[in-house]
Design an enzyme around this catalytic site. Sequence first.
Site, mmCIF file in Angstrom:
data_model
loop_
_atom_site.group_PDB
_atom_site.id
_atom_site.type_symbol
_atom_site.label_atom_id
_atom_site.label_comp_id
_atom_site.label_asym_id
_atom_site.label_seq_id
_atom_site.Cartn_x
_atom_site.Cartn_y
_atom_site.Cartn_z
ATOM 1 N N LYS B 72 -30.012 -8.802 -3.405
ATOM 2 C CA LYS B 72 -31.223 -9.413 -2.673
ATOM 3 C C LYS B 72 -31.035 -10.881 -3.339
ATOM 4 O O LYS B 72 -30.562 -10.742 -4.559
ATOM 5 C CB LYS B 72 -32.278 -8.541 -3.091
ATOM 6 N N SER B 147 -40.760 -5.079 -1.497
ATOM 7 C CA SER B 147 -39.971 -6.451 -1.564
ATOM 8 C C SER B 147 -38.367 -6.794 -0.778
ATOM 9 O O SER B 147 -38.152 -7.479 -0.600
ATOM 10 C CB SER B 147 -40.358 -7.347 -2.374
ATOM 11 N N SER B 171 -40.279 -1.744 -4.474
ATOM 12 C CA SER B 171 -39.489 -2.226 -3.699
ATOM 13 C C SER B 171 -38.750 -2.413 -3.765
ATOM 14 O O SER B 171 -37.494 -2.783 -2.932
ATOM 15 C CB SER B 171 -39.328 -3.803 -4.760
#
Lengths: 95, 476
Positions: B72, B147, B171
């Site tokens: 990420k 996210s 997330s």
Amino acid sequence: MKITQDEVLHAARLARLKLGLAEVEKFQNELDSILEYMDMLSKVETGDIEPMSRSFHVTNVFREDEAVRSQDRAEALLNAPCHKDGVVVVPKVIE
Amino acid sequence: MEDRILQTARSYRRFDRSPVAEIEALIRTIRQDKTNSFITIDEEGALRDAAAAEKMLAHSDDPLVGVPIAVKDNICTRGLATTCASKILAGFVPTYDATAVKRLKERGAVIIGKTNLDEFAMGSTTATSSIGPTLNPWDLSKTPGGSSGGSGAAVAAGLCAGALGSDTGGSIRMPASFCGITGLKPTYGAVSRFGLVAFASSLDQIGPMAVSARDTAVLFDALKGHDPLDSTSAQREYPQMGLEALDLKGVRIGIPEEFFSEGLDPDVERSVFFGISTLENLGAEIQQIKLPHVRYGVAVYYIIATAEASSNLARYDGVRYGARDTDAKDLLDMYLETRSKGFNDEVKRRIMLGTYVLSAGYYDAYYKKASQVRSLIARDFEEAFAQCDLIAGPTTPVTAFGIHDMVDDPLRIYLLDIYTIPANLAGLPAISFPCGFGAEGLPVGMQLIAPHFREDLLLGAGIAFQEWTKFHRVKP
């Protein structure tokens, strides 16, 4: 309204954000509905319950007071948008 | 395909394929992919590390050697741009690796690229990214969740063997649920946060995402453990994570009635009940429990998380890294212009909310009150875990929705985190894995929550569940 336009502008000023007029109104409406939702907390009996800031109990974490290598200056400056003679340059602060 | 990481490791050792060939093929696939999962593809670095991994294979039986992992883009990677999907970090190239990345590299894993996210991990759709939304590989008109939506979509679409995400209020688990994969939010303090760009420091955790619980266990095994560079990482010894199924006989699983309340989609409810009955068929003892304060979780979270964010994001001022507005006439103007142009509306909204709840006159009513209710939520879990070993329920109230839905209603999006937030507030580990499909054929995830540092129970139960079910094997 739970939050006034002045309070929106005050929070923006503290947070170093510049808002246009339309934005002030938009954020006021959005923050208002969020704050209204948060009102549910006022109904919870909390008395002298200890506030929780960490999810498990750690107190001070110490290490030996020994110098170790961290970033060197040239490396630390690689990401600075403006630097000169080994220091970060910003707009003039003192007249 | 059952396990992607373990299968890749086996194929290398059978000489079916070499790491370099695997990475080359994968990069071609990524370049043709339509999900917009990646912000940066590190072709050069990945091929170099794959070549090094080929030498390592001869004398290592580590399942991560040469295996392509996506990271990420709020986790620092040395020499590789880390943007947090924000314009304000344009041009930022970290000079060090996050400890989580370093540990994966030490085990021989190959970092293939950086995945898309909601700007600064603030969101549940990956639609607030400055490079545009990631699309769900199951249906390109839907969100992958957020996210960590880029990591979720990349794993589901087969663009990597596993991925790192971060989880502040759900997330990792939410995109895992929406994309039909397995995702683990570790105990607060189990994985070092060093090099994770801070959003809400008392809640943030890095964790693994993969197609199966077994692969997730392989990644967690590499990530866990104390790091002197993160003073909040727990000083404890961890056993090596087993890859065996947990014997569920006699394991007590609590079902909180609060997790099956108003707003839960009937398709999700049906699949989660199927998942619970599967655990029961495997020998688990199912019992009703109560978590009376979790209904306040979202309100508590959006006070504490935004308060911490308003402080953490003060560092983006255009001085030391990232973008700077160069037309500014003085220092204050430079801060104002840089930040106002650099952050999107969602980030601004959260910074302002956090600033407001911490400001003079409001601190007690909001921040202090929320921190007290947080204690009550943590206490609910303590009491529940006196009666049961695990807690089960849905991960999210709905399946993946249209990428343009709900964009104008921040509160409705915040409420999607209602089942995931409590574990962050209490610092507990939680896992999401697929347990069925909804009406539109979109995956449904179920969540298990365990006591602190009992990731072994979560992963073992997930492995047991996946030995008896096939949901995780269905591909988009």
